[in-house]
Design an enzyme around this catalytic site. Structure first.
Site, PDB file in Angstrom:
ATOM      1  N   SER A   1      39.479  36.030  79.255  1.00 32.04           N
ATOM      2  CA  SER A   1      39.426  35.370  77.949  1.00 32.04           C
ATOM      3  C   SER A   1      38.081  35.542  77.262  1.00 32.04           C
ATOM      4  CB  SER A   1      39.738  33.880  78.116  1.00 32.04           C
ATOM      5  OG  SER A   1      41.020  33.691  78.658  1.00 32.04           O
TER       6      SER A   1
ATOM      7  N   LYS B   1      49.725  27.555  85.316  1.00 36.83           N
ATOM      8  CA  LYS B   1      49.582  26.197  85.851  1.00 36.83           C
ATOM      9  C   LYS B   1      50.247  25.173  84.936  1.00 36.83           C
ATOM     10  CE  LYS B   1      46.362  23.935  84.481  1.00 36.83           C
ATOM     11  NZ  LYS B   1      45.017  23.837  85.028  1.00 36.83           N
TER      12      LYS B   1
ATOM     13  N   ILE C   1      41.733  21.854  90.750  1.00 37.60           N
ATOM     14  CA  ILE C   1      42.747  22.843  91.108  1.00 37.60           C
ATOM     15  C   ILE C   1      43.628  22.314  92.234  1.00 37.60           C
ATOM     16  CG2 ILE C   1      43.140  25.156  92.032  1.00 37.60           C
ATOM     17  CD1 ILE C   1      40.572  26.051  90.646  1.00 37.60           C
TER      18      ILE C   1
ATOM     19  N   HIS D   1      50.064   2.079  66.180  1.00 43.21           N
ATOM     20  CA  HIS D   1      50.774   1.216  67.134  1.00 43.21           C
ATOM     21  C   HIS D   1      52.266   1.522  67.119  1.00 43.21           C
ATOM     22  CE1 HIS D   1      51.518  -2.385  69.512  1.00 43.21           C
ATOM     23  NE2 HIS D   1      52.514  -2.669  68.677  1.00 43.21           N
TER      24      HIS D   1
END
Length: 473
Positions: A30, A66, A193, A456
């Site tokens: 990346s 993941k 992890i 709310h």
């Protein structure tokens, strides 16, 4: 004249047998890709070297797959609670192969998008493993390359302990190669992890045991977060088995292929899969950095200054191989800022490693930004720190038999109570944190939080309605 110089430069490059770039990037993760593509926007020539799949750890064996697996495990939790909401639904079977196939196809598409992005940006993609030569060039498959500026962004790999029989386990990257859901799993590690992998496996039905060296998980996080997640894992309703103050001493593989895990606190038998998730090491050894004078620490992380400069002129580094905030958005941000500094005249452009938000995809979720309570006390002194805390039952579980707690903390400093830390535990933490990270970055105070009208009913409203500040213990 400009064309003549370009031809002359190219001719010299060919004659010398070395292909030259304005910017040579080693690593197609990346950070490397982000920096390479941003540099091309400023009109410089860029080459990028990568031996594996494009996208690096995050795309292939990290945050992206993941998160897919985390989302998958959430569905098991939803099904658990469906009856309490009036639905006649039971979990009869889970097919690991289905989600693995879909996940892997998704990752493959992302790999292709990264390659298309490089091509569209006119970044030259060089496939192979890079190493520095004695003459300072970079060698790949027998060819030589040189960059006027060279970026090292090679990332890291999981750590395997020096324990008898450790080779019978797999590392955290290998989790994504599993073809089936293990019947019994042992995960070793107390960091994010390990916590994430163990949570996924346990919620999907594997008899999962998490072994941690001390008495709490996530010990580098704010104490509230560490305490809350550890306590949740200790609950009888949590499918995960937590083994505290436990270290593996030996791993034995039987004739049936199952493992026996010997530890300092006992023995776990008939283990189908052992996963080491005890940390990551930088992938810098094969680069021969000593040939070009790039210094590393004792762990192999490249030493850089605030501008990502290494000890060698013209060689820079970003991402996991520097050991600073092993997070994809950090590598991307540092890489892009570096390209602005090198090629767009922004001489003071750099990433400030403060107030970086992060989320742990645990069960329940964790979100955190800014200073922990301990860090604030160390930096400002106990008398200057005020804490606001809240612990409650999220509305999602108001009508369910299964209950989960949520907890929140604001860390404030000074008379004006500037908010320097926000820590959130519980459902929705991942999505609510980003906006509060902006507030912390802008220097918002507790009074400004209080002046914000709450939404709310939400969990996030707790962060703008907390009262009764207390001092650290």
């Amino acid at each position: 004249m400009l064309r003549f110089r370009c031809i002359l430069s190219t001719s010299r490059s060919i004659m010398s047998g070395v292909k030259e770039f304005d910017y040579l990037v080693i690593g197609g993760g990346s950070g490397g890709i982000a920096s390479a593509r941003r540099a091309r926007e400023f009109g410089v020539s860029v080459g990028l070297i990568e031996s594996g799949r494009l996208g690096g750890t995050c795309v292939n064996v990290g945050c992206v797959p993941k998160k897919v697996m985390y989302n998958c495990s959430l569905h098991a939790e939803f099904i658990r609670d469906h009856a309490d909401y009036g639905f006649d639904v039971t979990l009869n079977k889970f097919d690991w192969k289905v989600i693995k196939k879909s996940r892997d196809e998704y990752i493959k598409r992302l790999n292709g998008l990264y390659e298309s992005g490089l091509k569209g940006s006119s970044v030259e993609y060089i496939r192979g493993r890079a190493t520095f030569a004695e003459d300072g060039t970079v060698e790949v498959n027998g060819a030589k390359y040189r960059g006027k500026n060279t970026l090292i962004a090679v990332g890291g790999k999981p750590t395997i302990p020096n324990i008898k029989g450790a080779e019978h386990g797999i590392d955290s990257d290998g989790f994504f190669d599993l073809e089936d859901l293990p019947s019994r799993t042992v995960v070793v590690g107390a960091g994010y992890i390990a916590v994430e992998i163990a949570g996924v496996l346990a919620n999907l039905g594997s008899d999962t045991h998490l072994l941690i060296r001390y008495d709490k998980v996530l010990r580098t996080f704010d104490k509230m977060l560490s305490d809350e997640l550890t306590a949740d894992m200790d609950e009888e309703t949590n499918p995960l088995h937590l083994h505290k103050n436990t270290q593996v001493t030996e791993v034995i593989k039987g004739d049936d292929g199952l493992l026996t895990i010997k530890t300092t606190t006992g023995v776990i038998e008939k283990v189908q899969t052992l996963i080491w998730a005890i940390g990551r090491d930088p992938l810098t050894k094969e680069l021969n950095l000593e040939r070009v004078g790039v210094k590393t620490d004792k762990s192999g992380h490249i030493i850089v200054d605030e501008y990502q400069n290494t000890s060698a002129p013209g060689i820079l580094s970003v991402g996991d191989d520097t050991g600073k905030f092993l997070l994809t958005p950090v590598a991307i941000a540092a890489g892009r800022r570096l390209s602005h500094r090198l090629f767009n005249g922004e001489t003071d452009n750099k990433l400030t490693y403060e107030n970086i938000a992060t989320v742990v995809f645990s069960h329940p979720l964790i979100g955190t930004v800014g200073l922990t309570e301990a860090e604030a006390v160390e930096k400002y002194g106990k008398d200057e720190v005020t804490l606001y805390k809240s612990r409650f039952n999220p509305m999602l579980f108001a009508v369910t038999k299964h209950k989960e707690k949520a907890a929140m903390k604001l860390v404030c400093v000074g008379k004006d109570e500037k908010v320097v830390g926000v820590h959130v535990f519980g459902v929705g933490s991942d999505e609510m944190l980003q906006g509060f990270a902006v507030a912390v970055t802008m220097g918002a105070t507790k009074k400004q939080f209080d002046q914000t009208v709450a939404i709310h009913p939400t969990s996030a409203e707790e962060l703008v309605t907390m009262r009764g500040g207390v001092k650290p213990e």
